[in-house]
Design a protein around this motif. Structure first.
Motif, mmCIF file in Angstrom:
data_model
loop_
_atom_site.group_PDB
_atom_site.id
_atom_site.type_symbol
_atom_site.label_atom_id
_atom_site.label_comp_id
_atom_site.label_asym_id
_atom_site.label_seq_id
_atom_site.Cartn_x
_atom_site.Cartn_y
_atom_site.Cartn_z
ATOM 1 N N GLY A 1 0.792 -1.225 0.000
ATOM 2 C CA GLY A 1 0.000 0.000 0.000
ATOM 3 C C GLY A 1 0.821 1.270 0.000
ATOM 4 N N LYS A 2 2.166 1.166 0.005
ATOM 5 C CA LYS A 2 3.021 2.347 0.026
ATOM 6 C C LYS A 2 4.150 2.205 -0.984
ATOM 7 N N LYS A 3 4.410 3.286 -1.708
ATOM 8 C CA LYS A 3 5.510 3.300 -2.662
ATOM 9 C C LYS A 3 6.834 3.529 -1.946
ATOM 10 N N ALA A 4 7.888 3.078 -2.556
ATOM 11 C CA ALA A 4 9.225 3.350 -2.030
ATOM 12 C C ALA A 4 9.547 4.831 -2.178
ATOM 13 N N GLY A 5 10.509 5.296 -1.403
ATOM 14 C CA GLY A 5 11.004 6.652 -1.584
ATOM 15 C C GLY A 5 11.847 6.749 -2.845
ATOM 16 N N SER A 6 12.064 7.965 -3.315
ATOM 17 C CA SER A 6 12.837 8.192 -4.547
ATOM 18 C C SER A 6 13.927 9.222 -4.284
#
Length: 337
Positions: free
Chosen positions: A171-176
């Motif tokens: 439910g959460k994207k990785a940081g970039s």
């Protein structure tokens, strides 16, 4: 791969930015220290904490009307800009600056400079130092697009940076992360070409606490190779290491890999395997390589005959960032409105 020189200590070992995420909580504000925290507030990224002590200064610049309008229409994002400034126009012998940065969930932050970081001549062997420890949470994008380091003749400089990126969760994207780390051969107008006594840079990137990248460069006048730094570095006068990582930069990373691959193939077709790129007729002043980093990233290395050659290449390859930041990076970087 994206590895580096290896064998170098952590960021805290030589006056760097501290050792790991635990060091961030214990970070005290001493001379040359800075702290930045970015958060998404009512749909717009803001620098909710901005502190610095002399000789470091931090100047925050808000989103433009254009990027806010795009965000309100659902077609773009806003981002917070912070300029790192140094009193005196550079880093003097013995100075130490270190930054702690926290990009909270879904925020978009850009850290940059007004001009190149000039490293002045070392006095009595003193070393100038810069360090950074940054944390990038789920869905956030942190872009470090500072100008190149310019080491003056007889200067001594060490830079160490650590980045802790949140990985993908349910439910959460990785940081970039976007990191541009580059340096030039010195003050050409004064006849200085690769005349610094010592230059060392380290970049470590961790994803969910696991080391993904350790990259290090050391240029030492006292190197035992038998060659001077100038002999080893020319014909290039500018070097850049660029790291792109995370889902918000995936399309740009993919394009860079494709562009560099096409460029390498073109060079081989023109010169064959026995000739270096800089020796071929009609050389454009650049040499570059790119390697895949993790699932969606790229490690790009660029060497150029001059600063403008490298800058022009980076501008072209990073053009797609306007979709993530709401504005064209280099155009906004040199204006304040």
């Amino acid at each position: 791969g994206a590895g580096g020189a290896g064998g170098a200590g952590g960021a805290g070992g030589a006056g760097g930015a501290g050792g790991g995420e635990g060091g961030m909580r214990k970070f005290g504000l001493e001379d040359g220290d800075g702290v930045l925290e970015f958060e998404l507030v009512r749909g717009e990224t803001c620098a909710t904490r901005r502190q610095a002590r002399y000789p470091l200064k931090l100047m925050s610049v808000g989103s433009t009307e254009r990027s806010r309008a795009a965000q309100e229409k659902g077609g773009g994002r806003t981002c917070a800009w912070v300029f790192m400034l140094g009193h005196g126009g550079g880093i003097v012998s013995g100075d130490r600056m270190r930054m702690r940065v926290d990009a909270r969930e879904e925020s978009t932050a850009i850290i940059t400079t007004q001009a190149s970081s000039k490293i002045f001549q070392s006095i009595h062997g003193k070393v100038s130092r810069q360090g950074m420890v940054a944390k990038v949470e789920h869905g956030a994008l942190l872009a470090i697009i500072v100008d190149p380091v310019v080491p003056y003749a007889r200067s001594r400089y060490i830079q160490r940076q650590k980045f802790f990126i949140a990985g993908k969760r349910e439910g959460k994207k990785a940081g970039s992360l976007l990191l541009i780390d580059w340096f030039t051969s010195g003050r050409h107008a004064c006849g200085e070409v690769w005349e610094a006594d010592y230059l060392e840079t380290h970049n470590d990137v961790f994803v969910d606490g696991q080391l993904l990248v350790h990259d290090a460069i050391v240029l030492d006048k006292e190197d035992k190779s038998g060659l001077t730094v100038m002999e080893r570095m020319l014909p290039f006068n500018c070097y850049a290491n660029v790291i792109l990582l995370g889902p918000r930069l995936a399309s740009i990373s993919s394009r860079i890999l494709s562009d560099v691959s096409e460029r390498e193939q073109e060079v081989l077709e023109r010169t064959g395997k026995g000739q270096r790129e800089e020796e071929r007729d009609g050389w454009d002043g650049l040499a570059c390589s790119a390697s895949k980093l993790g699932e969606d990233g790229v490690f790009l290395r660029v060497a150029g005959r001059g600063y403008m050659d490298v800058e022009g290449f980076l501008r072209h390859e990073l053009d797609g960032l306007v979709e993530e930041c709401g504005e064209e990076l280099w155009k906004r970087k040199y204006s304040y409105h």
